[in-house]
Write an enzyme that holds these catalytic residues in place. Structure first.
Site, PDB file in Angstrom:
ATOM      1  CE  LYS A 126       2.852   5.640   2.390  1.00  0.00           C
ATOM      2  NZ  LYS A 126       1.556   6.291   2.406  1.00  0.00           N
TER       3      LYS A 126
ATOM      4  CE  LYS B 187       1.644   1.821   2.318  1.00  0.00           C
ATOM      5  NZ  LYS B 187       0.754   2.934   2.355  1.00  0.00           N
TER       6      LYS B 187
HETATM    7  C1  PBG Z   1      -1.511   7.164   1.339  1.00  0.00           C
HETATM    8  C2  PBG Z   1      -1.378   5.696   1.226  1.00  0.00           C
HETATM    9  C3  PBG Z   1      -0.810   4.966   0.175  1.00  0.00           C
HETATM   10  C4  PBG Z   1      -0.944   3.615   0.512  1.00  0.00           C
HETATM   11  C5  PBG Z   1      -1.589   3.558   1.734  1.00  0.00           C
HETATM   12  N1  PBG Z   1      -1.825   4.851   2.172  1.00  0.00           N
HETATM   13  C6  PBG Z   1      -0.262   5.414  -1.116  1.00  0.00           C
HETATM   14  C7  PBG Z   1       0.897   6.302  -1.200  1.00  0.00           C
HETATM   15  O1  PBG Z   1       1.601   6.572  -0.231  1.00  0.00           O
HETATM   16  O2  PBG Z   1       1.120   6.758  -2.319  1.00  0.00           O
HETATM   17  C8  PBG Z   1      -0.489   2.453  -0.326  1.00  0.00           C
HETATM   18  C9  PBG Z   1      -1.119   1.139  -0.022  1.00  0.00           C
HETATM   19  C10 PBG Z   1      -0.913   0.088  -1.047  1.00  0.00           C
HETATM   20  O3  PBG Z   1      -0.135   0.226  -2.019  1.00  0.00           O
HETATM   21  O4  PBG Z   1      -1.551  -0.970  -0.912  1.00  0.00           O
HETATM   22  N2  PBG Z   1      -2.828   7.563   1.658  1.00  0.00           N
END
Ligand code: PBG
Length: 334
Positions: free
Chosen positions: A205, A258
């Protein structure tokens, strides 16, 4: 060795005639390497406290924050479309320094899991495990001297995951990017008798600008600083393979890359290196760009969305987490 190109001997000059298999839709369908099914999609849902809430998210047209009493028709639609599952994010009534709402047995996500399972037991329910929506400072864990403390956060994540499994979640998906969290969550799930609950880890991520609209949707913008101390540097791909390997080692059953679009090389490399199921998260910013351009009449939304989803699968993803899920399922059915 035979040539990779099947040269035609009858053609003048003997060049390959690729167009032979592109002439009609029947031929194209026959030789198509990648197909999309509604069951490939996981659809994110934002569940909120309160009653009668169905609030559209400004930067994500067509996506809503829903209170539990408004989930019914949504769930019915998702089941009817044959979508693979839902991924739940929660907006709690109150936030605090220790993200209590994340592991409250009567929290908003736990309640949503029970409501969905009560209505449609066969619908796959995945829960996002993170603290950022539940902390008053908006960070992904416990703060010590202004920094997210890795090991103290593990316990909270493990408690959140166990509470989701206890509520009936089919899969828990940690998105916090703390080191060691998959192992901690696995141990806690097993100790609580949830050894059958799989972990889908957001292994790779990235610290991405593409999450902008989500932070409005989930009300999870950090009050200061950013997430670069734990989410990955967009410049690194080899490191993603190490992150995935560590999560597999700790017991991840599925992994997530991601965002998706700017990281298709990471999806493809993960596909080559690993044998477990891979999901790619087509995140909020990717969705918002398509919606904004389509609203301006600059692109054909349907064509572009299906092309994007196909590309993510072609790169090697088995599962696509996407806000386009309902529209795409409808388009595929036409
Ligand atoms: C954290 C989380 C995020 C997303 C999914 N889980 C946000 C972040 O890391 O700031 C982002 C998903 C998206 O942008 O569609 N709980």
């Amino acid at each position: 060795m035979a040539s990779l190109i099947d040269r035609s001997t009858t053609a003048p000059g003997g060049f390959a005639r690729f167009r032979r298999t592109r002439r009609t839709e029947a031929l194209r369908r026959l030789v198509r390497e990648t197909t999309l099914e509604p069951s490939d999609f996981v659809y994110p849902l934002f569940v909120t406290h309160g009653e009668g809430v169905r609030r559209e998210i400004g930067s994500m047209p067509g996506q809503f924050q829903l209170s539990l009493d408004r989930l019914g028709p949504e769930v019915e639609e998702i089941v009817a479309l044959g979508i693979g599952g839902v991924l739940l994010f929660g907006l709690p009534e109150t936030k605090d320094a220790l993200a209590s709402g994340a592991y409250d047995p009567n929290g908003v996500v736990q309640g949503a899991v029970r409501a969905i399972k009560g209505q449609a037991p066969e619908l796959l329910v995945v829960t996002d495990v993170c603290c950022c929506e539940y902390t008053d400072h908006g960070h992904c864990g416990v703060l010590v001297d202004g920094e997210v403390h890795n090991d103290r956060t593990l316990d909270l994540l493990a408690r959140a995951a166990v509470s989701h499994a206890a509520a009936g979640a089919d899969i828990v998906a940690p998105s916090d990017m703390m080191d060691g969290r998959v192992g901690a969550i696995r141990a806690a799930l097993d100790a609580a008798g949830h050894e059958a609950t799989p972990i889908m880890s957001y292994s790779a991520k990235y610290a991405s600008g593409f999450y902008g609209p989500f932070r409005e949707a989930a009300d999870s913008t950090p009050q200061f600083g950013d997430r670069r101390s734990h989410q990955m540097d967009p410049a690194n791909a080899r490191e993603a393979l190490r992150e995935i390997a560590a999560d597999v080692d700790e017991g991840a059953d599925l992994i997530i890359v991601k965002p998706a679009l700017a990281y298709l090389d990471v999806v493809a490399r993960a596909r080559e290196e690993f044998r477990l199921p891979i999901a790619a998260y087509n995140v909020s910013g990717e969705y918002a760009m398509v919606k904004a351009a389509a609203a301006n009449g600059w692109i054909d939304e349907r064509r572009i969305a299906l092309e994007i989803l196909t590309a993510i699968k072609r790169a090697g993803a088995d599962i696509v987490i996407t806000y386009h899920a309902k529209d795409a399922a409808r388009w595929l059915d036409e």
